[in-house]
Design an enzyme around this catalytic site. Structure first.
Site, PDB file in Angstrom:
ATOM      1  N   GLY A 143     -20.433 -37.861  -4.785  1.00  0.00           N
ATOM      2  CA  GLY A 143     -20.264 -36.878  -3.735  1.00  0.00           C
ATOM      3  C   GLY A 143     -19.703 -37.444  -2.447  1.00  0.00           C
ATOM      4  O   GLY A 143     -18.981 -36.767  -1.719  1.00  0.00           O
ATOM      5  N   ASP A 154     -29.799 -39.264  -7.268  1.00  0.00           N
ATOM      6  CA  ASP A 154     -28.992 -39.122  -8.471  1.00  0.00           C
ATOM      7  C   ASP A 154     -29.516 -40.014  -9.594  1.00  0.00           C
ATOM      8  O   ASP A 154     -28.757 -40.750 -10.216  1.00  0.00           O
ATOM      9  CB  ASP A 154     -27.530 -39.455  -8.140  1.00  0.00           C
ATOM     10  CG  ASP A 154     -26.558 -38.927  -9.179  1.00  0.00           C
ATOM     11  OD1 ASP A 154     -26.936 -38.011  -9.946  1.00  0.00           O
ATOM     12  OD2 ASP A 154     -25.418 -39.420  -9.231  1.00  0.00           O
TER      13      ASP A 154
END
Length: 135
Positions: free
Chosen positions: A9, A121
């Site tokens: 991201g 994550d």
């Protein structure tokens, strides 16, 4: 830069070599975030906290510059397969192997959280097995 290892991201991660020729992973922040001073402050804070995590838990932070025109983070390159790759090629872990990985991941998460970092994550593709640590 030798090749792209992945992207997330915030930016892209590349395989590179340090001045001694040792492989390293370099996370380069996307330009859109580099212009955001609030992002830079968060990134600077995360880099400082990541330096506090013991190297046996994560890839060791080797260098970083959150104030560079393109902010970056350089970490130890972990040259082994991911948990996802191991399971895909060998099937589900069982017995002692499963317990060892579970204890290792839990220990790493405790160390990461103790440094004030929230791992956003955590997934099998991000759990890496090092074939040999250089430090």
């Amino acid at each position: 830069m030798i090749s792209r290892l992945g992207q997330g991201g915030m930016g892209d991660v590349f395989l590179a070599r340090d001045p001694a020729g040792t492989p390293v992973a370099v996370k380069v922040i996307r330009a859109q975030y580099a212009l955001d001073e609030n992002f830079r402050a968060r990134f600077r804070s995360e880099v400082n906290r990541a330096r506090e995590v013991p190297a046996f838990c994560t890839a060791e932070v080797l260098d970083a510059d959150p104030d560079h025109e393109t902010p970056y983070l350089v970490v130890e390159y972990v040259d082994g397969p991911s948990l996802a790759e191991v399971v895909r090629s060998q099937g589900p872990l069982r017995g002692g192997s499963l317990h060892s990985v579970a204890v290792g991941v839990a220990s790493a998460l405790v160390a990461i959280h103790s440094a004030g970092i929230v791992h956003r994550d955590l997934k099998p593709a991000n759990v890496l097995f090092a074939s040999a640590r250089r430090r």
